[in-house]
Design a protein around this motif. Sequence first.
Motif, mmCIF file in Angstrom:
data_model
loop_
_atom_site.group_PDB
_atom_site.id
_atom_site.type_symbol
_atom_site.label_atom_id
_atom_site.label_comp_id
_atom_site.label_asym_id
_atom_site.label_seq_id
_atom_site.Cartn_x
_atom_site.Cartn_y
_atom_site.Cartn_z
ATOM 1 N N ILE A 97 -16.671 39.873 30.899
ATOM 2 C CA ILE A 97 -17.039 40.507 32.168
ATOM 3 C C ILE A 97 -18.531 40.808 32.135
ATOM 4 C CG2 ILE A 97 -16.673 42.564 33.604
ATOM 5 C CD1 ILE A 97 -13.831 42.665 32.523
ATOM 6 N N PRO A 98 -19.253 40.510 33.219
ATOM 7 C CA PRO A 98 -20.686 40.840 33.233
ATOM 8 C C PRO A 98 -20.914 42.335 32.991
ATOM 9 C CG PRO A 98 -20.104 39.473 35.115
ATOM 10 C CD PRO A 98 -18.817 39.850 34.434
ATOM 11 N N TYR A 158 -8.807 38.562 38.727
ATOM 12 C CA TYR A 158 -8.114 38.120 39.932
ATOM 13 C C TYR A 158 -9.123 37.737 41.014
ATOM 14 C CZ TYR A 158 -5.344 38.241 44.185
ATOM 15 O OH TYR A 158 -4.768 37.920 45.380
ATOM 16 N N ARG A 159 -10.108 38.598 41.231
ATOM 17 C CA ARG A 159 -11.134 38.297 42.231
ATOM 18 C C ARG A 159 -11.945 37.074 41.848
ATOM 19 N NH1 ARG A 159 -14.054 43.679 42.454
ATOM 20 N NH2 ARG A 159 -12.280 44.681 41.516
ATOM 21 N N THR A 215 -3.538 37.258 38.268
ATOM 22 C CA THR A 215 -3.537 37.336 36.816
ATOM 23 C C THR A 215 -2.800 38.601 36.430
ATOM 24 O OG1 THR A 215 -5.708 36.320 36.810
ATOM 25 C CG2 THR A 215 -4.992 37.339 34.767
ATOM 26 N N THR A 216 -1.648 38.428 35.851
ATOM 27 C CA THR A 216 -0.894 39.598 35.410
ATOM 28 C C THR A 216 -0.586 39.440 33.938
ATOM 29 O OG1 THR A 216 1.192 38.577 36.004
ATOM 30 C CG2 THR A 216 0.169 40.011 37.657
ATOM 31 N N SER A 217 -0.277 40.533 33.331
ATOM 32 C CA SER A 217 0.064 40.500 31.922
ATOM 33 C C SER A 217 1.376 41.233 31.722
ATOM 34 C CB SER A 217 -1.031 41.175 31.099
ATOM 35 O OG SER A 217 -0.639 41.274 29.763
ATOM 36 N N SER A 218 2.281 40.579 31.042
ATOM 37 C CA SER A 218 3.526 41.261 30.733
ATOM 38 C C SER A 218 3.355 42.121 29.485
ATOM 39 C CB SER A 218 4.643 40.235 30.510
ATOM 40 O OG SER A 218 4.266 39.357 29.472
ATOM 41 N N LYS A 219 2.278 41.844 28.754
ATOM 42 C CA LYS A 219 2.003 42.597 27.532
ATOM 43 C C LYS A 219 1.318 43.915 27.894
ATOM 44 C CE LYS A 219 -1.318 42.403 23.935
ATOM 45 N NZ LYS A 219 -2.397 41.695 23.354
ATOM 46 N N LYS A 239 -6.598 47.488 33.672
ATOM 47 C CA LYS A 239 -6.317 47.250 35.096
ATOM 48 C C LYS A 239 -7.572 46.730 35.794
ATOM 49 C CE LYS A 239 -4.916 49.712 39.249
ATOM 50 N NZ LYS A 239 -4.652 51.021 39.830
ATOM 51 N N GLY A 240 -8.708 47.333 35.505
ATOM 52 C CA GLY A 240 -9.968 46.872 36.085
ATOM 53 C C GLY A 240 -10.321 45.463 35.646
#
Length: 167
Positions: free
Chosen positions: A25-26, A90-91, A97-101, A83-84
Amino acid sequence: MEKAKKHRKKEVSFFLYIKSWEKEIPTHWRNVLIAEALNYCVYNEDLVIKGYWLTQKRLYLVILTEKHSAEHILNVFAKQVAKGMYEYQYRLKNSQTTSSKSILFTDLFIKLPLYNQYIIQLITGEKILLPYYNPYVVQLQHKIHDDNYCSAIDYRGAIGPVVVKTH
């Protein structure tokens, strides 16, 4: 007559070493999502931040804990950071993009004790008065004074990106 239990506030100081996820992430967005996660904890977990300083690889924190343990707050903080991260991805990718973990605090940060009293004093608005010139302290003062993601902003009377209790 029952006496109300008084919780004792405990001041805790430590720093979090940011693991390699910060490369995904930047820097600007990483700083914003960390600030938002801290603010979430202030408003939803009763976290009291006396001082913070977010650098490229570390987040220095001086907090007061009363209602929850520092570990509980750090786990909530890590979930908000995760979450962020997912929202940013996603954006960026425009696909869900989800994570089950479940993300653990230790997946994102390494917590270490903060022993540097100069940093603690500077980020909590205390003055450092030495009877001699210390180039290390002067360098720290300049770095902290010029940083946008540091509670020194609040102690100078401005409003920083993270809610800080200055009194």
